[in-house]
Motif scaffolding. Structure first.
Motif, short mmCIF file in Angstrom:
data_model
loop_
_atom_site.label_atom_id
_atom_site.label_comp_id
_atom_site.label_asym_id
_atom_site.label_seq_id
_atom_site.Cartn_x
_atom_site.Cartn_y
_atom_site.Cartn_z
N ALA A 29 0.83 -1.20 0.00
CA ALA A 29 0.00 0.00 0.00
C ALA A 29 0.87 1.26 0.00
CB ALA A 29 -0.94 -0.01 1.20
N ALA A 30 1.99 1.21 0.71
CA ALA A 30 2.88 2.37 0.79
C ALA A 30 3.76 2.52 -0.44
CB ALA A 30 3.76 2.26 2.04
N GLU A 31 4.07 1.42 -1.13
CA GLU A 31 5.04 1.45 -2.22
C GLU A 31 4.44 1.32 -3.62
OE1 GLU A 31 8.31 1.99 -1.69
OE2 GLU A 31 7.98 2.10 0.45
N LYS A 32 3.17 0.98 -3.74
CA LYS A 32 2.62 0.69 -5.07
C LYS A 32 2.60 1.89 -6.01
CE LYS A 32 -2.23 1.17 -3.78
NZ LYS A 32 -3.47 0.46 -3.59
N TRP A 33 2.65 3.11 -5.48
CA TRP A 33 2.65 4.29 -6.33
C TRP A 33 3.88 4.31 -7.25
CZ3 TRP A 33 6.69 7.75 -5.91
CH2 TRP A 33 7.51 7.60 -4.79
N LYS A 34 4.96 3.65 -6.84
CA LYS A 34 6.16 3.62 -7.66
C LYS A 34 5.94 2.88 -8.98
CE LYS A 34 9.23 3.69 -3.69
NZ LYS A 34 10.23 2.95 -2.93
N PHE A 35 4.96 1.98 -8.98
CA PHE A 35 4.73 1.15 -10.15
C PHE A 35 3.60 1.66 -11.03
CE2 PHE A 35 6.73 -1.38 -6.89
CZ PHE A 35 7.76 -1.98 -7.59
N GLN A 36 3.17 2.90 -10.78
CA GLN A 36 2.12 3.48 -11.60
C GLN A 36 2.66 3.80 -12.99
OE1 GLN A 36 0.77 6.78 -9.26
NE2 GLN A 36 -0.66 5.52 -8.10
N GLU A 37 1.74 3.84 -13.94
CA GLU A 37 2.09 4.10 -15.32
C GLU A 37 2.81 5.44 -15.44
OE1 GLU A 37 -0.16 4.43 -19.60
OE2 GLU A 37 -1.13 3.36 -17.96
N GLY A 38 3.88 5.44 -16.21
CA GLY A 38 4.64 6.66 -16.45
C GLY A 38 5.89 6.78 -15.59
N ASN A 39 5.99 6.02 -14.52
CA ASN A 39 7.18 6.07 -13.67
C ASN A 39 8.27 5.17 -14.23
OD1 ASN A 39 6.01 7.83 -11.88
ND2 ASN A 39 5.41 6.25 -10.42
N PRO B 97 8.59 3.35 -18.81
CA PRO B 97 7.21 3.21 -19.29
C PRO B 97 7.21 2.54 -20.66
CG PRO B 97 7.58 5.41 -18.44
CD PRO B 97 8.92 4.71 -18.47
N GLY B 98 6.17 1.78 -20.94
CA GLY B 98 6.09 1.08 -22.21
C GLY B 98 6.85 -0.24 -22.19
#
Length: 178
Positions: A127-137, A154-155
């Motif tokens: 929950a704390a780290e998943k933002w790192k794996f968002q599209e565009g990072n 990305p891609g």
């Protein structure tokens, strides 16, 4: 053809002994061991303590004797614990490895004290780290062996040449041990 008409036997092993081979006779369903069906059996035995393995198999008789077994869950009425034994394999002389019996070890929290706490910790970390794996990072891993970076862009592009410098403005480091 994932069900079976063969006679199915089980032996349950615990810290205080085993049940010996028991035929699974009366399911709570009118017809037992059908594809996609969950069957429930009552097996009477002395209390075996914590369970650690089972041996499940059939006699190979009958027209449709091959059987795909997903899992077995044993509910202990004394301790109120559930023991899960995953199989996900065929018990069939003509499928998989040809075995009609399998030895399965328990795969639930009862054999791994603190497993629920570890699972909760894993969920909190994700929950704390998943933002790192968002599209565009872009993720950048540092390889201590090569002293270079491996970048996941990305891609689904991967730069594994091991550049020694950071060429991205916004990078999240994850350390890999070599």
């Amino acid at each position: 053809n994932a069900g079976t008409e063969a006679d199915v036997y089980i032996s349950v092993y615990g810290e205080r002994g085993d049940t010996g081979s028991r035929q699974l006779l009366r399911s709570q369903k009118p017809k037992k061991f059908l594809k996609g069906q969950t069957d429930i059996f009552a097996v009477e035995a002395v209390h075996l303590g914590h369970l650690y393995k089972i041996v499940i198999g059939h006699n190979g008789l009958g027209s449709g004797n091959g059987w795909f077994l997903d899992k077995i869950v044993i509910k202990d009425p004394i301790t109120d614990l559930d023991y899960t034994f995953l199989c996900h394999r065929w018990l069939d002389q003509g499928q998989d490895d040809g075995n009609i019996a399998r030895e399965l070890t328990v795969t639930d929290a009862s054999t791994f004290p603190g497993r629920q706490e570890l699972e909760l910790k894993r969920e909190e970390t994700w929950a704390a780290e998943k933002w790192k794996f968002q599209e565009g990072n872009t993720l950048q891993f540092y390889n201590r062996l090569t002293r270079g970076f491996i970048c996941l862009s990305p891609g689904s592009r991967v730069d594994a040449l091991g550049d020694k410098k950071n060429k991205y403005g916004k990078v999240f480091f994850m350390w890999m041990c070599a």
